[in-house]
Write an enzyme that holds these catalytic residues in place. Sequence first.
Site, PDB file in Angstrom:
ATOM      1  N   GLU A 260       0.869  -1.163   0.000  1.00 54.69           N
ATOM      2  CA  GLU A 260       0.000   0.000   0.000  1.00 54.69           C
ATOM      3  C   GLU A 260       0.916   1.226   0.000  1.00 54.69           C
ATOM      4  O   GLU A 260       1.789   1.337   0.856  1.00 54.69           O
ATOM      5  CB  GLU A 260      -0.886   0.001   1.252  1.00 54.69           C
TER       6      GLU A 260
ATOM      7  N   ARG B  24       5.070 -12.956   9.698  1.00 55.73           N
ATOM      8  CA  ARG B  24       5.730 -11.694   9.378  1.00 55.73           C
ATOM      9  C   ARG B  24       7.053 -11.596  10.110  1.00 55.73           C
ATOM     10  O   ARG B  24       7.282 -12.245  11.120  1.00 55.73           O
ATOM     11  CB  ARG B  24       4.832 -10.492   9.677  1.00 55.73           C
TER      12      ARG B  24
ATOM     13  N   LYS C  65       3.966   0.936   9.775  1.00 51.77           N
ATOM     14  CA  LYS C  65       4.161   2.174   9.026  1.00 51.77           C
ATOM     15  C   LYS C  65       3.608   3.372   9.789  1.00 51.77           C
ATOM     16  O   LYS C  65       4.126   4.464   9.673  1.00 51.77           O
ATOM     17  CB  LYS C  65       3.510   2.061   7.645  1.00 51.77           C
TER      18      LYS C  65
END
Length: 554
Positions: A40, A264, A274
């Site tokens: 994204e 992850r 983020k």
Amino acid sequence: MEETLKESAPERSLNFLEEIVEADLASGKHKSILTRFPPEPNGYLHIGHAKSICLNFGLAKKYGGNTNLRFDDTNPTKEDVEYVDSIKEDVKWLGFNWAKELYASDYFEQLYVWAQELIRKGLAYVDNQTQEEIRLNRGTVNKAGINSPYRDRSPQENLDLFSEMRMGKYPDGEMVLRAKIDMSHPNMLMRDPILYRIIHAHHHRTADRWCIYPMYDYAHGQSDSLEGITHSICTLEFDVHRTLYDWFIEKLEIFPSKQFEFARLNLTYTVMSKRKLLELVKNGYVTGWDDPRMPTICGLRRRGYTPESIRMFADKVGVAKRDNIIDLSLLEWCVREDLNRRSNRYMVVLDPVKLVITNYPQEESELFTPALNPENTDAGNRSVPFSNELYIERDDFMEDPPKKYFRLRPGGEVRLKYSYIIKCEEVIKNSQGEITEIRCTYDPSSRPGTGEWRSVKGTIHWVSASHATEIDVNLFDRLFTNPEMDNLEEGKEYIDYLNPDSLKVVKGYAERALSSDNSGIAVQFERLGYFIKDTDSLDSKAVYNRTVGLKSTW
Ligand code: ATP
Ligand code: MG
């Protein structure tokens, strides 16, 4: 750790994703594979993304397939072309080439048409409940949800409302489009998930053409399917989304992309969300996304990390199915390993004390020509001037040293690296008792390459004072003081763990050959670590960033 890693087995067994791909190729389910990396564009990429990039591109490469770069740009308020550009730069820098550069926003029209199809099939409806009502009526894990009063609108009414939503007739939040699945489904995400919401916002690519935007779940799988992605790899927290991913594909009868989840990457002493990284930048805790203390790709690059070292790291971390946290020192080990092979060596003194060689003629000098890189003879040699006035590191001399101290001491001898053996004859101090000068004599017969080699226990680095170049050096430490940043003390926030000493700026004196280094990668300051010239260096003053020390200090 260093030893076991070096000896790790060359033949590695397949990871679970490789096993799946091999089975799919062997059974003929797929002729070739197509993966995607779907960032994204709402921030810069970090080392966690690097893991995902290496995995997606690496898997396709290994099996002769391809990888798309797809921007998951369905959230107009947080996204920006600045991020798109940085992401492309970072993926390329890591050494990967995508087959196609694509945008979820390119599929908005198709996704809209598919939403109409779901409505016609009686599988989606426009809901006028408020966000709060929708949340309350969803129920809980132990309690079924309540059907929306708008759930049984006719397909035609829904089509009309949905079209009006698109035309901009309603303000944000007035209504949403939901899938009509099952309000008592054990998987909460299947309880009539939202497909579209109204957002009157400018989008960095579609400008003001749309005021309804698809949700992640509705956009992602269909984007995969449109592109013919065979293996859609994502992180573990998406496993609960898989049922919905498959539901859309089944109901729309489109290409059956399949989702697979892996753990992850988490790293000690690091935050990777983020949102947090953006806060660090916005609130000035760091100088920018590319601050060398940041776990971002651009930060690591500015810090002196190489693409090779990051790929090596991703490979060593492997692919896990269960969440874990990787020691930051593994990343540091990888960059040391890579730079040790490839980087040029120079002598730099960071905490200088003057050393005068009283029996070496003043005004005279000579050159030593050591290898630029002893690990790579092709790199050639450099010229290191020597004279009667040198700088050495303050801590390479001790007046009253402990037993195992092999560096310089009163009356003791050391070898000056690549050069002569010297003996400490006298120490000069100022009125505060600080050492201002160390006076030595040198042994002319100890010049390397002449006569018989005499060895002494200690070797120290040095620079000729009159030939040295002054540089600024940024010494970095971990940005946070807590190893597990997902595991904080009660009442504390991640920001409370910022390391106040994560940056120390010092002056250094470098041998003059450093300024003409054109290797393009970090160099080794002998005995001190790896350093890279910062992009903010001036012609008049070079600034160096310490990538990593030579040995693990933590
Ligand atoms: P954040 O939660 O920090 O905002 P994100 O997961 O939303 O990150 P995306 O841009 O959506 O960021 O991620 C792009 C891809 O990178 C996704 O496939 C995601 O699963 C993967 N990814 C993100 N963070 C990690 C991580 N720490 N380890 C492995 N893969 C990751
Ligand atoms: Mg995401």
